[in-house]
Structures are given as structure tokens and as C-alpha cells.
Scaffold this motif. Structure first.
Motif, PDB file in Angstrom:
ATOM      1  N   LYS A 173      32.069  13.391 -16.533  1.00  0.00           N
ATOM      2  CA  LYS A 173      32.170  14.152 -15.297  1.00  0.00           C
ATOM      3  C   LYS A 173      31.288  15.380 -15.392  1.00  0.00           C
ATOM      4  CE  LYS A 173      36.323  16.773 -16.487  1.00  0.00           C
ATOM      5  NZ  LYS A 173      37.625  17.207 -16.018  1.00  0.00           N
ATOM      6  N   GLU A 214      31.122  19.189 -14.383  1.00  0.00           N
ATOM      7  CA  GLU A 214      32.069  20.243 -14.050  1.00  0.00           C
ATOM      8  C   GLU A 214      31.534  21.574 -14.556  1.00  0.00           C
ATOM      9  OE1 GLU A 214      36.755  21.451 -14.765  1.00  0.00           O
ATOM     10  OE2 GLU A 214      35.978  19.631 -15.661  1.00  0.00           O
ATOM     11  N   ASN A 235      35.340  12.270 -19.496  1.00  0.00           N
ATOM     12  CA  ASN A 235      36.415  12.127 -18.514  1.00  0.00           C
ATOM     13  C   ASN A 235      37.676  11.529 -19.135  1.00  0.00           C
ATOM     14  OD1 ASN A 235      37.132  12.757 -15.910  1.00  0.00           O
ATOM     15  ND2 ASN A 235      36.340  10.880 -15.017  1.00  0.00           N
ATOM     16  N   LEU A 240      27.673  18.323  -6.608  1.00  0.00           N
ATOM     17  CA  LEU A 240      27.809  16.928  -6.175  1.00  0.00           C
ATOM     18  C   LEU A 240      26.448  16.248  -6.127  1.00  0.00           C
ATOM     19  CD1 LEU A 240      29.668  14.669  -5.265  1.00  0.00           C
ATOM     20  CD2 LEU A 240      29.485  15.566  -2.932  1.00  0.00           C
ATOM     21  N   THR A 255      25.439  15.555  -9.643  1.00  0.00           N
ATOM     22  CA  THR A 255      26.248  14.451 -10.184  1.00  0.00           C
ATOM     23  C   THR A 255      25.662  13.111  -9.767  1.00  0.00           C
ATOM     24  OG1 THR A 255      28.238  15.819 -10.172  1.00  0.00           O
ATOM     25  CG2 THR A 255      28.560  13.422 -10.209  1.00  0.00           C
ATOM     26  N   LYS A 256      25.269  13.005  -8.516  1.00  0.00           N
ATOM     27  CA  LYS A 256      24.667  11.755  -8.029  1.00  0.00           C
ATOM     28  C   LYS A 256      23.354  11.476  -8.754  1.00  0.00           C
ATOM     29  CE  LYS A 256      26.899  11.929  -3.538  1.00  0.00           C
ATOM     30  NZ  LYS A 256      26.752  12.092  -2.098  1.00  0.00           N
ATOM     31  N   GLN A 300      24.247  10.185 -12.234  1.00  0.00           N
ATOM     32  CA  GLN A 300      24.679   8.787 -12.126  1.00  0.00           C
ATOM     33  C   GLN A 300      23.487   7.864 -11.946  1.00  0.00           C
ATOM     34  OE1 GLN A 300      28.216   7.232 -11.933  1.00  0.00           O
ATOM     35  NE2 GLN A 300      26.660   5.866 -12.730  1.00  0.00           N
ATOM     36  N   GLU A 351      30.210   5.763 -15.720  1.00  0.00           N
ATOM     37  CA  GLU A 351      30.656   6.202 -14.403  1.00  0.00           C
ATOM     38  C   GLU A 351      30.709   7.721 -14.459  1.00  0.00           C
ATOM     39  OE1 GLU A 351      34.595   6.068 -11.626  1.00  0.00           O
ATOM     40  OE2 GLU A 351      34.118   4.273 -12.799  1.00  0.00           O
ATOM     41  N   SER A 408      31.672  11.271 -12.453  1.00  0.00           N
ATOM     42  CA  SER A 408      32.387  11.885 -11.338  1.00  0.00           C
ATOM     43  C   SER A 408      32.079  13.374 -11.301  1.00  0.00           C
ATOM     44  CB  SER A 408      33.891  11.656 -11.478  1.00  0.00           C
ATOM     45  OG  SER A 408      34.379  12.266 -12.660  1.00  0.00           O
ATOM     46  N   SER A 425      33.801  17.239 -10.649  1.00  0.00           N
ATOM     47  CA  SER A 425      35.024  18.033 -10.581  1.00  0.00           C
ATOM     48  C   SER A 425      34.665  19.394  -9.971  1.00  0.00           C
ATOM     49  CB  SER A 425      35.616  18.208 -11.983  1.00  0.00           C
ATOM     50  OG  SER A 425      36.805  18.955 -11.920  1.00  0.00           O
TER      51      SER A 425
END
Length: 101
Positions: free
Chosen positions: A2, A4, A15, A70, A73-74, A77, A85, A87, A89
């Protein structure tokens, strides 16, 4: 994994065990690592650390930080493909503090 934000920590976390991961060990581009480190460097701009409260326009600052997180994060990924995976936070400090008043 994740993404964060936190004080004095790299922006990538496990995570499952919640350990902070060394960003240098994550197989993503140097440009993305740099962008993540710039982003994490701005973590907490919405916090008055001496008073433990939000600064004026703190909610807006936190929301912008979360939007950028965000997006990053994309990108993480995408660069990792299907290996992990990832994510996000988001920070909730400003919104929680605002609701306490």
C-alpha cells in the motif's frame, strides 16, 4: 502493498505485516520513486505539529495530498504490473480533527 504517507517513513508499506518497505527495493522507475519521495515530503503540511491541530485550509491541503497519492498509487500498480496488488491509504487527520470541533 500500500501507498501511505507518514512522518519519517518511505511511502510504500506491506499490506499484510504493515512494515515500512525500503523504496529502493521496490522495482519501479527512478522517476516514480522520486515523485513518491516528493509526495511523502509534503506529508503533514495540514498539521500544526506544535498544537496538534489542523492549519487553516488544512482539509483542502490534505485532500490534495490524498488525490496526488491516489494518482501515484495507480502509477505504482501500473509499473509493477500484476506482481503485486497496490492499494492507497489516505490521510484522515484533518477531516477527523475538523469533525471533533
Amino acid at each position: 502493498m500500500k501507498v501511505e504517507g507518514d512522518v519519517c517513513a518511505d511511502p510504500i508499506w506491506c499490506n499484510q505485516c504493515y512494515c515500512n518497505l525500503d523504496i529502493e527495493e521496490i522495482p519501479i522507475s527512478l522517476d516514480l520513486k522520486s515523485e513518491l519521495m516528493k509526495w511523502i515530503g509534503k506529508y503533514g503540511e495540514w498539521i500544526d505539529w506544535d498544537k496538534d491541530e489542523i492549519v487553516p485550509d488544512g482539509i483542502k491541503l490534505e485532500e490534495e495530498h490524498n488525490k496526488q497519492g491516489l494518482i501515484l498509487t495507480k502509477q505504482v500498480q501500473k509499473e509493477l504490473g500484476g506482481q503485486y496488488e497496490v492499494s492507497f491509504s489516505p490521510s484522515t487527520f484533518a477531516r477527523i480533527r475538523a469533525n471533533e470541533k
